[in-house]
Structure formats: structure tokens, C-alpha cells
Design an enzyme around this catalytic site. Structure first.
Site: not given
Length: 335
Positions: A142, A145-146
Site C-alpha cells: 500500500c 499507507c506507507d
């Protein structure tokens, strides 16, 4: 006798726990089946496999994924939800009350007037040598997300995939990376013409066609490079990289409802636009099991709220309908 519930929630990620909080506060005494390694995850879902979560509102310093899910679980219980660390193995949605079987049971163990499916989806992994060692220590599924975490900033990164998702993630990562390498197994991108053109023209992106990853390399604690192979010639190579992002798709956990609920071509539960309602009255879907576009903790939580409010409204109408029917029957002259 099976245990009866007004509403049962299957799944324990942000969607399931948000639904539990809302339904618990509505005094509906929901039961939440969090599963034990259901879909390959511990109770709490995908977030239990992540480290720092920096994009969930309310945590200015960030929060560990497992800690965030522990807080959600505690809040669900405090609001009145009953949580069972059980996996639902079978579900019958053909009539109400709906029937549920806990793992290992030969007979129906639970029934419910309404069911919320929040079983999530899992990112496809490649099982590369070194993948387990460097998962969340350089390997992610992701980018949103990261991508912004410190270990990836101003560092070379690798994205695997040739579709629109891969193109979108690669372009997103250019905000943080020094350079982004995209590995495509074939000699052409599957992405739409617009996305492919944008990717190929980006000055911080190099697309490596006919290239597949063969191993995740590192220093024992963090990823440092990705070993590669030319899919036509077999020539071995290596790309120095501090991050490896999979963009090869997700698998929604819908085996429980296959053949009972309408699914799209990729296996996601179809909901009525603007709601969490499925094609079966009294059954609702929330989170990544029905969302193939955003797949974020916060959007999952939002859809869990929608499912809870839809379920609450459904149960109120159901109760009102039963009460109306009872009053009508009581008014009928006895024979």
C-alpha cells in the site's frame, strides 16, 4: 439451541469495529466474530501486520497498527458489543433469521436478524525469497499507507505491476522517492493509455519491461535491493532500492457468501450505491470486502458506520412490521 442475535458482525478490522461501536451504542447488543487467523490474519485484520500508521485521524504522532486495533476492540466492548474469537465457517442467507456456523461445528451455532460482512481483502503477495523477512521492513502492498514513512523518503523504490493501480502507486510514490522503478513482466503495460502515458513520461520513473523480481535483498533488518530476471533472456540483475511495493491486486474474503450475495467480476461484494445494502435484505457489507478502490482504514471505518446505521434502520422497520402484524392479527375476530 442456536444463540440468537439481533445483528452479527463478521470481521474485526476498522469496518467491523466501527459497526460494533455504533450498534452497541444503539443498545442492539451486536456480536462480533473476530476470527482466528481468518483470511490469514490475526484478529484485527490487515492493520495488525503493519507498523506505524500515520494517516489515521486522531494520532498526531502516529500509532502502531496493532495498537490501533486493540483500541478499537476495547471501544467496541465498552460500547456493548460482545466479541467472540471465533471464525464463522459457514453462513446461510437464504431466509431470516440468518444461520451461522462457527468453525468446527456440524450444527447451526448462531442466528441473526441482520448480518454485516466485514471480512476484508488481502493483498496478493509473491512469496519471493526474503519477502517474509522484509515485509513491513521495506516491502509493502500500500503506497498510500506507507509511502511517506522515513525509510522511503528520498530513496529509490520499486513497484511491481503493469496495471492502473501500479501506475497510480508509482506516480504517488514520486512525491517521496528519489526515483521509482516499475517492474513489468511483459513488454507492454496493462494500464489505460492515459495512465501508461503519464507513467512513461514521468521524469522520476523508469519502467523495466520484461522484468520480474526474484528475491528481496537486505542487510538483515531493512530491504536494500531487489534481484531481477529478464523474462525473455533470463539475464539476472539487481536494482538498489529501500522499498518494494506490490501492486498486483487484492483478493476479497468472500468465500462465505459466494453464490448467496451478488459479487462483481473481481469477487467484491456489490452494494447499492450510497449504502451498505446488498442484494439480500438484512445483509450489509462494509470495508475492503466491498471497496476495491480506496482500501484505507479510515474509509473502512466510514463504511462500517454506514452498515451499522443501515442495519439499525432495517431492524427498526422489521420490528415495526412485526408489531403492526401482531396488532392486525389481534384485531381480527376470533373464529
Amino acid at each position: 439451541m442456536p444463540e440468537h442475535h439481533k445483528v452479527a458482525i463478521i470481521g474485526s478490522g476498522p469496518a467491523g469495529h466501527t459497526a460494533a461501536v455504533y450498534l452497541g451504542r444503539a443498545n442492539l447488543e451486536p456480536i462480533l466474530f473476530e476470527g482466528m487467523m481468518a483470511n490469514g490474519f490475526a484478529p484485527g485484520g490487515q492493520l495488525t501486520t503493519t507498523t506505524d500508521v500515520e494517516n489515521y485521524p486522531g494520532f498526531p504522532e502516529g500509532v502502531l497498527g496493532g495498537e490501533l486495533m486493540d483500541k478499537m476492540r476495547a471501544q467496541s466492548e465498552r460500547c456493548g458489543a460482545k466479541i467472540e474469537t471465533e471464525t464463522i465457517e459457514k453462513l446461510d442467507l437464504s431466509e431470516r433469521p440468518f444461520k451461522l456456523w462457527r468453525e468446527g461445528a456440524s450444527e447451526v451455532t448462531d442466528t441473526a436478524d441482520a448480518v454485516i460482512i466485514a471480512t476484508g481483502a488481502s493483498a496478493r503477495r509473491m512469496d519471493l525469497p526474503g519477502e517474509d523477512k522484509y515485509w513491513q521492513n521495506g516491502i509493502s502492498a500500500c503506497a498510500v499507507c506507507d509511502g511517506a514513512v522515513p525509510i522511503f523518503r528520498n530513496k529509490p523504490l520499486v513497484v511491481i505491476g503493469g496495471g492502473d493501480s501500479a501506475a497510480e502507486e508509482a506516480i504517488y510514490l514520486t512525491k517521496y522517492a528519489s526515483h521509482v522503478h516499475v517492474l513489468v513482466r511483459r513488454d507492454v503495460l496493462r494500464a489505460s493509455k492515459v495512465m501508461a502515458s503519464r507513467l512513461l513520461k514521468h521524469p522520476k520513473v523508469t519502467v523495466h519491461f520484461n522484468t520480474a523480481p526474484t528475491e528481496a535483498l537486505g542487510d538483515g533488518s531493512l530491504l536494500t535491493a531487489v534481484a531481477t530476471k529478464d523474462t525473455k533472456t533470463g539475464e539476472q540483475g539487481k536494482i538498489d532500492a529501500n522499498g518494494l511495493f506490490y501492486a498486483i491486486g487484492h483478493d476479497p474474503a468472500t468465500s462465505l457468501v459466494k453464490g448467496q450475495l451478488e459479487l462483481d467480476s473481481e469477487g467484491y461484494i456489490q452494494t447499492i450505491p450510497g449504502s451498505a445494502e446488498t442484494n439480500v435484505q438484512g445483509v450489509f457489507a462494509a470495508g475492503d470486502v466491498q471497496d476495491k478502490r480506496y482500501r484505507q482504514a479510515i474509509t473502512s471505518a466510514g463504511s462500517g458506520c454506514m452498515a451499522a446505521l443501515d442495519a439499525e434502520r432495517y431492524l427498526a422497520e422489521l420490528e415495526e412490521g412485526v408489531a403492526t402484524e401482531e396488532r392486525t392479527n389481534a384485531d381480527q375476530p376470533s373464529k
